[in-house]
Design a protein around this motif. Sequence first.
Motif, PDB file in Angstrom:
ATOM      1  N   LEU A 167       0.832  -1.208   0.000  1.00 28.64           N
ATOM      2  CA  LEU A 167       0.000   0.000   0.000  1.00 28.64           C
ATOM      3  C   LEU A 167       0.865   1.257   0.000  1.00 28.64           C
ATOM      4  CD1 LEU A 167      -2.829  -1.017   2.501  1.00 28.64           C
ATOM      5  CD2 LEU A 167      -2.988  -0.796   0.011  1.00 28.64           C
ATOM      6  N   GLU A 168       1.938   1.247   0.786  1.00 29.49           N
ATOM      7  CA  GLU A 168       2.831   2.402   0.822  1.00 29.49           C
ATOM      8  C   GLU A 168       3.504   2.617  -0.535  1.00 29.49           C
ATOM      9  OE1 GLU A 168       5.560   1.758   3.967  1.00 29.49           O
ATOM     10  OE2 GLU A 168       4.062   1.947   5.579  1.00 29.49           O
ATOM     11  N   LEU A 169       3.916   1.530  -1.166  1.00 30.01           N
ATOM     12  CA  LEU A 169       4.548   1.643  -2.481  1.00 30.01           C
ATOM     13  C   LEU A 169       3.565   2.176  -3.512  1.00 30.01           C
ATOM     14  CD1 LEU A 169       6.971   1.109  -4.355  1.00 30.01           C
ATOM     15  CD2 LEU A 169       6.061  -1.200  -4.699  1.00 30.01           C
ATOM     16  N   SER A 170       2.329   1.690  -3.482  1.00 29.45           N
ATOM     17  CA  SER A 170       1.327   2.144  -4.443  1.00 29.45           C
ATOM     18  C   SER A 170       1.008   3.622  -4.264  1.00 29.45           C
ATOM     19  CB  SER A 170       0.053   1.306  -4.305  1.00 29.45           C
ATOM     20  OG  SER A 170      -0.535   1.491  -3.028  1.00 29.45           O
ATOM     21  N   GLN A 171       0.957   4.083  -3.029  1.00 32.10           N
ATOM     22  CA  GLN A 171       0.694   5.497  -2.777  1.00 32.10           C
ATOM     23  C   GLN A 171       1.860   6.369  -3.216  1.00 32.10           C
ATOM     24  OE1 GLN A 171      -0.278   5.749   1.386  1.00 32.10           O
ATOM     25  NE2 GLN A 171      -2.247   4.691   1.154  1.00 32.10           N
ATOM     26  N   LYS A 172       3.072   5.871  -2.982  1.00 32.11           N
ATOM     27  CA  LYS A 172       4.266   6.639  -3.344  1.00 32.11           C
ATOM     28  C   LYS A 172       4.419   6.749  -4.857  1.00 32.11           C
ATOM     29  CE  LYS A 172       9.296   6.647  -2.775  1.00 32.11           C
ATOM     30  NZ  LYS A 172      10.459   5.940  -2.158  1.00 32.11           N
ATOM     31  N   LYS A 173       4.152   5.663  -5.580  1.00 34.55           N
ATOM     32  CA  LYS A 173       4.332   5.626  -7.031  1.00 34.55           C
ATOM     33  C   LYS A 173       3.084   6.014  -7.814  1.00 34.55           C
ATOM     34  CE  LYS A 173       8.560   3.943  -7.022  1.00 34.55           C
ATOM     35  NZ  LYS A 173       9.725   4.651  -7.635  1.00 34.55           N
ATOM     36  N   GLY A 174       1.959   6.137  -7.116  1.00 33.61           N
ATOM     37  CA  GLY A 174       0.724   6.461  -7.817  1.00 33.61           C
ATOM     38  C   GLY A 174       0.109   5.261  -8.506  1.00 33.61           C
ATOM     39  N   TYR A 175       0.406   4.057  -8.012  1.00 34.80           N
ATOM     40  CA  TYR A 175      -0.144   2.840  -8.595  1.00 34.80           C
ATOM     41  C   TYR A 175      -1.533   2.566  -8.043  1.00 34.80           C
ATOM     42  CZ  TYR A 175       4.664   1.886 -10.068  1.00 34.80           C
ATOM     43  OH  TYR A 175       5.910   1.972 -10.629  1.00 34.80           O
ATOM     44  N   ARG A 176      -2.259   1.763  -8.768  1.00 27.60           N
ATOM     45  CA  ARG A 176      -3.598   1.389  -8.348  1.00 27.60           C
ATOM     46  C   ARG A 176      -3.586  -0.043  -7.834  1.00 27.60           C
ATOM     47  NH1 ARG A 176      -8.863   3.270 -10.446  1.00 27.60           N
ATOM     48  NH2 ARG A 176     -10.473   1.833  -9.709  1.00 27.60           N
ATOM     49  N   VAL A 177      -4.274  -0.274  -6.732  1.00 27.24           N
ATOM     50  CA  VAL A 177      -4.387  -1.621  -6.178  1.00 27.24           C
ATOM     51  C   VAL A 177      -5.832  -2.088  -6.328  1.00 27.24           C
ATOM     52  CG1 VAL A 177      -2.516  -1.270  -4.536  1.00 27.24           C
ATOM     53  CG2 VAL A 177      -4.862  -0.702  -3.869  1.00 27.24           C
ATOM     54  N   PRO A 178      -6.061  -3.399  -6.358  1.00 29.15           N
ATOM     55  CA  PRO A 178      -7.444  -3.903  -6.434  1.00 29.15           C
ATOM     56  C   PRO A 178      -8.261  -3.420  -5.240  1.00 29.15           C
ATOM     57  CG  PRO A 178      -5.853  -5.652  -6.866  1.00 29.15           C
ATOM     58  CD  PRO A 178      -5.067  -4.489  -6.390  1.00 29.15           C
ATOM     59  N   ASP A 179      -9.396  -2.815  -5.532  1.00 26.47           N
ATOM     60  CA  ASP A 179     -10.211  -2.232  -4.464  1.00 26.47           C
ATOM     61  C   ASP A 179     -11.676  -2.310  -4.879  1.00 26.47           C
ATOM     62  OD1 ASP A 179     -11.390  -0.839  -2.448  1.00 26.47           O
ATOM     63  OD2 ASP A 179     -10.167   0.962  -2.647  1.00 26.47           O
ATOM     64  N   MET A 180     -12.452  -3.110  -4.191  1.00 27.90           N
ATOM     65  CA  MET A 180     -13.866  -3.284  -4.522  1.00 27.90           C
ATOM     66  C   MET A 180     -14.711  -2.097  -4.097  1.00 27.90           C
ATOM     67  SD  MET A 180     -14.880  -6.137  -1.625  1.00 27.90           S
ATOM     68  CE  MET A 180     -16.563  -6.202  -2.258  1.00 27.90           C
ATOM     69  N   THR A 181     -14.144  -1.158  -3.328  1.00 28.82           N
ATOM     70  CA  THR A 181     -14.899   0.000  -2.867  1.00 28.82           C
ATOM     71  C   THR A 181     -14.751   1.207  -3.794  1.00 28.82           C
ATOM     72  OG1 THR A 181     -13.056   0.807  -1.504  1.00 28.82           O
ATOM     73  CG2 THR A 181     -14.579  -0.768  -0.497  1.00 28.82           C
ATOM     74  N   ARG A 182     -13.835   1.147  -4.770  1.00 32.89           N
ATOM     75  CA  ARG A 182     -13.608   2.276  -5.674  1.00 32.89           C
ATOM     76  C   ARG A 182     -14.209   2.001  -7.039  1.00 32.89           C
ATOM     77  NH1 ARG A 182      -7.395   3.697  -5.895  1.00 32.89           N
ATOM     78  NH2 ARG A 182      -8.284   5.183  -7.389  1.00 32.89           N
ATOM     79  N   ASP A 183     -14.331   3.072  -7.834  1.00 33.72           N
ATOM     80  CA  ASP A 183     -14.805   2.910  -9.203  1.00 33.72           C
ATOM     81  C   ASP A 183     -13.794   2.108 -10.003  1.00 33.72           C
ATOM     82  OD1 ASP A 183     -17.052   4.398  -8.623  1.00 33.72           O
ATOM     83  OD2 ASP A 183     -16.133   6.294  -9.270  1.00 33.72           O
ATOM     84  N   LEU A 184     -14.270   1.392 -10.979  1.00 29.01           N
ATOM     85  CA  LEU A 184     -13.395   0.574 -11.804  1.00 29.01           C
ATOM     86  C   LEU A 184     -12.544   1.459 -12.702  1.00 29.01           C
ATOM     87  CD1 LEU A 184     -15.859  -2.267 -12.901  1.00 29.01           C
ATOM     88  CD2 LEU A 184     -14.247  -2.256 -10.980  1.00 29.01           C
ATOM     89  N   PRO A 185     -11.329   1.033 -13.037  1.00 29.01           N
ATOM     90  CA  PRO A 185     -10.476   1.814 -13.953  1.00 29.01           C
ATOM     91  C   PRO A 185     -11.103   1.892 -15.339  1.00 29.01           C
ATOM     92  CG  PRO A 185      -9.506  -0.331 -13.499  1.00 29.01           C
ATOM     93  CD  PRO A 185     -10.641  -0.177 -12.547  1.00 29.01           C
ATOM     94  N   SER A 186     -10.742   2.922 -16.072  1.00 26.96           N
ATOM     95  CA  SER A 186     -11.375   3.199 -17.367  1.00 26.96           C
ATOM     96  C   SER A 186     -11.155   2.078 -18.385  1.00 26.96           C
ATOM     97  CB  SER A 186     -10.836   4.517 -17.937  1.00 26.96           C
ATOM     98  OG  SER A 186      -9.425   4.456 -18.090  1.00 26.96           O
ATOM     99  N   TRP A 187     -10.010   1.414 -18.317  1.00 27.89           N
ATOM    100  CA  TRP A 187      -9.721   0.396 -19.324  1.00 27.89           C
ATOM    101  C   TRP A 187     -10.642  -0.812 -19.210  1.00 27.89           C
ATOM    102  CZ3 TRP A 187      -8.159  -4.475 -17.777  1.00 27.89           C
ATOM    103  CH2 TRP A 187      -7.702  -4.604 -16.469  1.00 27.89           C
TER     104      TRP A 187
END
Length: 268
Positions: free
Chosen positions: A126-146
């Motif tokens: 989670l820390e790495l994803s926040q630092k790099k701006g990566y997306r992690v699987p999350d059922m509470t967020r909107d789905l990515p555009s692709w």
Amino acid sequence: MTAAYSESLFAFFAFGAMWLLEKGQVLTSCFVFALATATRSNGIVNVGFLFYIQLQRCILQARVVGRTGVKLTTFLSYARISFQFVFSVAVGTTVVLLPFGLFQYYGYLTFCKPTMKPELLSNALLELSQKKGYRVPDMTRDLPSWCFQQYPLLYSYIQDVYWNVGFLRYFKLRQVPNFLLALPVTVLGSAAAWQYCTANPWFCLQLGLVDGKQKDQRGENPDFKGSDKPDSGFYSPKVFGYLVHASVLLAFGVFCMHVQVICFCAIY
């Protein structure tokens, strides 16, 4: 040299499959090509080798059948050869592309149909994803555009958004040092393609779809007229397919990729 990377393993599988294909072991080469695709996604371009070799054999068999002169027998033989070509290419393509398709499906299930919350992931991730701006699987967020594209390919999305890979995207003033770094390999690759094509122009215009082993009455190769180059070594007819492969990758690397990657590709 301090981190495990996939280039050497990919080269091992790719070169091994090419060698098997040259030996006529088509089925085995398909599975080894599939291992190459499972190692690196750019292994999908190796389908071209299967298609090209099979097309050459199809044309050669058709030429032999054409000399029989019996119309019914010739027609049935052509039909059999065509079916074998289509079937072998279809099966080979499916086998080679299967690992790539499975990984894309895995990515689709992970990000487009997530079943977990971020709290279940490790804090380091989670820390790495926040630092790099990566997306992690999350059922509470909107789905990515692709996920809503007609062909939801995770790999294409990553190249576009995170790697900025695209046609002429690297043509910027600050990238001049990288272009200079790739210049020697680019010049060598272009010179090799030019030298081969100018030595065997008619053969190249026919896309190499002729029997390079045919000899005329003088024992010379008629597809290499006007050339004193031997039909072995670099100027061998068998080199044509590999030269096209290298040239296409070179052009793609210059115009669509991070150009310095060409330096690493030259190793193989």
